[in-house]
Design a protein around this motif. Structure first.
Motif, PDB file in Angstrom:
ATOM      1  N   SER A  26       4.977 -27.496 -49.752  1.00  0.00           N
ATOM      2  CA  SER A  26       3.857 -27.319 -50.662  1.00  0.00           C
ATOM      3  C   SER A  26       3.238 -28.670 -50.991  1.00  0.00           C
ATOM      4  N   PRO A  27       1.910 -28.735 -51.119  1.00  0.00           N
ATOM      5  CA  PRO A  27       1.280 -29.974 -51.579  1.00  0.00           C
ATOM      6  C   PRO A  27       1.452 -30.203 -53.078  1.00  0.00           C
ATOM      7  N   ASP A  40      -4.717 -20.124 -51.629  1.00  0.00           N
ATOM      8  CA  ASP A  40      -5.182 -21.206 -50.758  1.00  0.00           C
ATOM      9  C   ASP A  40      -6.031 -22.214 -51.527  1.00  0.00           C
ATOM     10  N   LYS A  41      -6.809 -21.713 -52.462  1.00  0.00           N
ATOM     11  CA  LYS A  41      -7.711 -22.584 -53.220  1.00  0.00           C
ATOM     12  C   LYS A  41      -6.960 -23.454 -54.217  1.00  0.00           C
ATOM     13  N   TYR A  42      -5.962 -22.889 -54.895  1.00  0.00           N
ATOM     14  CA  TYR A  42      -5.333 -23.602 -56.007  1.00  0.00           C
ATOM     15  C   TYR A  42      -4.061 -24.346 -55.632  1.00  0.00           C
ATOM     16  N   GLU A  43      -3.396 -23.961 -54.556  1.00  0.00           N
ATOM     17  CA  GLU A  43      -2.219 -24.727 -54.147  1.00  0.00           C
ATOM     18  C   GLU A  43      -2.674 -25.900 -53.278  1.00  0.00           C
ATOM     19  N   CYS A  44      -3.137 -26.933 -53.936  1.00  0.00           N
ATOM     20  CA  CYS A  44      -3.718 -28.085 -53.253  1.00  0.00           C
ATOM     21  C   CYS A  44      -3.478 -29.328 -54.103  1.00  0.00           C
ATOM     22  N   PRO A  45      -3.603 -30.513 -53.535  1.00  0.00           N
ATOM     23  CA  PRO A  45      -3.318 -31.738 -54.292  1.00  0.00           C
ATOM     24  C   PRO A  45      -4.132 -31.884 -55.573  1.00  0.00           C
ATOM     25  N   SER A  46      -5.366 -31.390 -55.587  1.00  0.00           N
ATOM     26  CA  SER A  46      -6.199 -31.550 -56.778  1.00  0.00           C
ATOM     27  C   SER A  46      -5.678 -30.744 -57.973  1.00  0.00           C
ATOM     28  N   ARG A  62       4.678 -18.166 -54.509  1.00  0.00           N
ATOM     29  CA  ARG A  62       3.325 -18.647 -54.195  1.00  0.00           C
ATOM     30  C   ARG A  62       2.288 -17.820 -54.952  1.00  0.00           C
TER      31      ARG A  62
END
Length: 240
Positions: free
Chosen positions: A169-170, A14-20, A229
């Motif tokens: 996915s983002p 949850d923390k790392y699969e993000c736009p950043s 994932r």
């Protein structure tokens, strides 16, 4: 799998699969494009280059994308033969020479003369392995492309497939439809392997294809329809 490990992996995913996540990863290059063929070509080249020092290979990829954009984008650069004007000598990056990049582009041009997309090398309903063998066979002899049927983990290739296949996915694109996310393997590099061993997700002594399959099986216990994932989960986890 132990509840605490499952919870830890879910939190990391949850923390790392993000736009950043995108900016510091080679996937940032295909994210510059809106056309699916540009995305695919950029992704294939970017994953091919993704080994060694991240800082250095990102700089090399920046240079290559400036060259390709000057010819109208990655896809146009390949199919128009613009790569023929590159200087066919000298070191590009570590074990790669400019001649290797030219050879990769030549094979891509040949594939796109026969297929609309690299995705057509994969047949719906077939084992993923079959498509991987066909893909590798198209690039036989090109430095950095796995030998068809290789027992190595083929991390960069499975990372490319993750980018192309995973939907919603983002980070990943999900522009391919012939391969199901449930078929994907977790791309295994040294960090992912070390973390997986420390968590008891594999007991194998080397980071090969069988190790990737074993780790993927564990990730499927958490995400049965989307085991890749787990790549984000293991990337973001520390050794216990």
């Amino acid at each position: 799998m132990d509840y605490n490990i499952i919870s830890r992996l879910k939190t990391a995913a949850d923390k790392y699969e993000c736009p950043s996540f995108i900016e510091g990863d080679p996937i940032r290059f295909p994210h510059r494009y809106g056309n699916e063929r540009d995305i695919e070509v950029s992704a294939f080249i970017s994953s091919w280059m993704a080994y060694g020092s991240r800082k250095v290979f990102l700089e090399v990829l920046e240079r290559l994308h400036r060259i390709m954009d000057g010819a109208g984008g990655p896809y146009r650069f390949v199919v128009s033969g613009s790569w023929r004007s590159l200087k066919n000598e000298g070191c590009l990056y570590r074990f790669y020479k400019w001649a290797d990049f030219i050879a990769l582009c030549r094979r891509l041009a040949d594939v796109y003369s026969r297929f609309e997309s690299l995705e057509e090398l994969f047949v719906p309903g077939e084992p993923l392995d079959n498509g991987v063998v066909r893909l590798c066979s198209e690039f036989e002899g090109v430095n950095g492309i796995p030998v068809a049927g290789s027992s190595s983990a083929n991390k960069r290739l499975y990372m490319f497939l993750r980018w192309m296949v995973r939907k919603g996915s983002p980070v990943d694109f999900g522009i391919w439809n012939r391969v199901s996310p449930a078929q994907l393997l977790v791309p295994v590099d040294t960090h992912v392997y070390t973390v997986a061993r420390s968590l008891g997700l594999t007991s194998r002594r080397s980071a090969d294809l069988k190790t990737s399959i074993e780790i993927t099986g564990k990730m499927a216990e958490i995400w049965p329809e989307d085991p890749a994932r787990g790549d984000f989960a293991l990337y973001g986890s520390q050794v216990m």
